[in-house]
Design a protein around this motif. Structure first.
Motif, PDB file in Angstrom:
ATOM      1  N   VAL B  58      34.395  -9.273  38.681  1.00  0.00           N
ATOM      2  CA  VAL B  58      33.566 -10.097  39.543  1.00  0.00           C
ATOM      3  C   VAL B  58      32.931  -8.929  40.726  1.00  0.00           C
ATOM      4  CG1 VAL B  58      35.319 -10.634  40.977  1.00  0.00           C
ATOM      5  CG2 VAL B  58      33.309 -12.064  41.118  1.00  0.00           C
ATOM      6  N   ARG B  59      31.672  -9.217  40.876  1.00  0.00           N
ATOM      7  CA  ARG B  59      31.006  -8.258  41.767  1.00  0.00           C
ATOM      8  C   ARG B  59      30.406  -9.239  42.887  1.00  0.00           C
ATOM      9  NH1 ARG B  59      28.054  -3.280  39.798  1.00  0.00           N
ATOM     10  NH2 ARG B  59      29.529  -1.855  40.833  1.00  0.00           N
ATOM     11  N   SER B  64      21.765 -11.007  47.604  1.00  0.00           N
ATOM     12  CA  SER B  64      21.343 -12.334  46.743  1.00  0.00           C
ATOM     13  C   SER B  64      22.397 -13.287  47.377  1.00  0.00           C
ATOM     14  CB  SER B  64      21.631 -12.368  45.357  1.00  0.00           C
ATOM     15  OG  SER B  64      22.850 -11.989  44.871  1.00  0.00           O
ATOM     16  N   SER B  65      23.501 -12.951  48.056  1.00  0.00           N
ATOM     17  CA  SER B  65      24.383 -13.909  48.484  1.00  0.00           C
ATOM     18  C   SER B  65      25.318 -14.423  47.385  1.00  0.00           C
ATOM     19  CB  SER B  65      24.067 -14.995  49.566  1.00  0.00           C
ATOM     20  OG  SER B  65      23.283 -14.519  50.784  1.00  0.00           O
ATOM     21  N   SER B  66      25.642 -13.745  46.591  1.00  0.00           N
ATOM     22  CA  SER B  66      26.090 -14.344  45.333  1.00  0.00           C
ATOM     23  C   SER B  66      27.175 -13.631  44.708  1.00  0.00           C
ATOM     24  CB  SER B  66      25.086 -14.529  44.215  1.00  0.00           C
ATOM     25  OG  SER B  66      24.012 -15.344  44.545  1.00  0.00           O
ATOM     26  N   LYS B 111      21.775 -11.131  32.187  1.00  0.00           N
ATOM     27  CA  LYS B 111      22.184  -9.980  33.030  1.00  0.00           C
ATOM     28  C   LYS B 111      21.498  -9.450  34.022  1.00  0.00           C
ATOM     29  CE  LYS B 111      23.708  -5.067  32.420  1.00  0.00           C
ATOM     30  NZ  LYS B 111      23.710  -3.746  31.395  1.00  0.00           N
ATOM     31  N   THR B 112      22.035  -9.470  35.385  1.00  0.00           N
ATOM     32  CA  THR B 112      21.319  -9.060  36.295  1.00  0.00           C
ATOM     33  C   THR B 112      21.447  -7.293  36.427  1.00  0.00           C
ATOM     34  OG1 THR B 112      21.902 -10.934  37.259  1.00  0.00           O
ATOM     35  CG2 THR B 112      21.159  -9.233  38.885  1.00  0.00           C
ATOM     36  N   PHE B 142      27.555 -14.638  34.638  1.00  0.00           N
ATOM     37  CA  PHE B 142      27.319 -15.848  35.656  1.00  0.00           C
ATOM     38  C   PHE B 142      27.117 -15.520  36.974  1.00  0.00           C
ATOM     39  CE2 PHE B 142      29.173 -18.448  32.030  1.00  0.00           C
ATOM     40  CZ  PHE B 142      30.027 -17.522  31.419  1.00  0.00           C
ATOM     41  N   GLN B 143      26.133 -16.187  37.706  1.00  0.00           N
ATOM     42  CA  GLN B 143      25.883 -15.990  38.989  1.00  0.00           C
ATOM     43  C   GLN B 143      26.358 -17.364  39.655  1.00  0.00           C
ATOM     44  OE1 GLN B 143      21.831 -15.968  40.063  1.00  0.00           O
ATOM     45  NE2 GLN B 143      22.137 -15.467  42.064  1.00  0.00           N
TER      46      GLN B 143
END
Lengths: 193, 183
Positions: B58-59, B64-66, B111-112, B142-143
């Protein structure tokens, strides 16, 4: 807590084993240009005091893609003048609402649901009115026919005749008046903004 | 009694029924065995995907406040029939500020690049074909907006895949490491 069995109309799926329905606090109809062709969409405010998952579901819709639901229309064996709409939310969260509509009170709303195939759902507490909550979050739920419309049409017509007769109309007069009433109601339903 | 005087018809009428019974018992055994083989073959045709999570990260992204999740998954098809993955979901179970436990299903996302630029492994795209007795592997992303979990405490994660028959397979619990650049 009484478990109610629900009859299986010929065109609808049988459901059973449900306990108390989700209370309907208030109803309304709203229209927005650009949404569902600007038609009047029925709205219900449900009491979520016993169902916090419903509040959470509405909150989550602000952050996630549209979800999935499974819809069942039906009747209640013990309550002849009622129809049931069971909405099982599958995504983004699993929860369900069980709505019982008394035809005499909510017949127009139910007919609108069949006509527009959409229902707005909001949550609130006893005593809430839509005019006080119109800015609150709500979700729109697609409600397909599932084949129950024929049963509904007949029930709506018979219930309307019954109401007309209670108002003093004769048998034939009540039938004619019921047909006219339903036709005019459905014409009103087609108003666009 | 001499052999040439033995009543062959009498002998055959005594022996033939027993012979017939023996043959039918052999036939019954063979057909039952064939039925079991057929049933085993039918069983192997049933969809059977097995999911394994190799890594999970997890990052947290302030821009993006995510928070973004990345999972390296492998999916094996143990059936004789071809199959496909139609959907990958992240199930987050969390407790709200009112101490009510909820579970939300998050669909996979592309993928971001900016967030996981260090991840160069294959992507597990959806839909993904998984042939009989084959395995596919890749990264899923997943976002989750921070506002979605505002005031909530995550209790557990699980990954679920849904095949083309609508059958769901999941892996839980899973450990998710926080991913950060090491300077």
């Amino acid at each position: 807590m009484k478990i109610r069995d629900i009859l299986k109309p010929r065109w609808a799926t049988a459901v059973s084993g449900y306990s108390n329905p989700t209370p309907i606090i208030a109803t309304a109809a709203i229209a927005s240009s650009g949404q569902v062709g600007g038609r009047l969409i029925p709205l219900v405010i449900l009491d979520s005091s016993e169902k916090p998952a419903l509040d959470e579901l509405i909150r989550l819709h602000a952050f996630l893609p549209p979800g999935d639901v499974r819809i069942t229309w039906g009747q209640v064996k013990e309550l002849k003048d009622h129809v049931v709409l069971h909405v099982e939310f599958l995504r983004p969260m699993e929860t369900e609402v069980h709505l019982e509509f008394e035809i005499g009170k909510y017949g127009g709303l139910v007919d609108q649901i069949f006509s527009t195939r959409v229902l707005y759902v909001m949550t609130g507490r006893s005593g809430d009115r839509f005019v006080d909550k119109h800015d609150d979050d709500r979700i729109s739920v697609e409600i397909p026919d599932t084949g129950f419309f024929k049963v509904w049409d007949e029930m709506f017509y018979k219930n309307t005749i019954k109401q007309m007769r209670q108002k003093g109309l004769g048998r034939q007069e009540a039938k004619r008046a019921a047909r006219e009433y339903i036709e005019q109601w459905r014409n009103f339903d087609n108003i666009r903004v | 009694m001499p052999i040439n005087e033995i009543d062959l018809s009498g002998l055959s009428s005594a022996v033939v029924p027993w012979l017939a019974l023996l043959l039918s018992l052999i036939g019954l055994y063979s057909s039952r065995k064939a039925l079991r083989l057929s049933e085993a073959q039918e069983e192997r045709q049933k969809p059977l995907l097995v999911l394994y999570q190799q890594e999970g990260y997890v990052r947290y992204d302030l821009d993006s406040s995510s928070r973004y999740f990345a999972f390296l998954l492998s999916v094996s098809n143990r059936s004789d029939a071809d199959n496909a993955i139609s959907e990958v979901l992240l199930r987050l179970t969390y407790t709200t500020s009112e101490s009510v436990e909820m579970t939300v299903k998050i669909p996979s996302t592309e993928k971001t690049e900016r967030v996981f630029e260090e991840f160069n492994g294959p992507l597990l795209t959806v839909p993904e074909r998984v042939d009989a007795h084959q395995t596919v592997s890749g990264w899923c992303y997943f976002q989750v907006k921070d506002a979605l979990l505002d005031g909530c405490r995550i209790e557990r994660h699980s990954i679920a895949i849904i095949d083309s028959h609508g059958i769901e397979v999941s892996v839980e619990p899973i450990v998710v490491q926080e991913f950060s650049n090491e300077d």
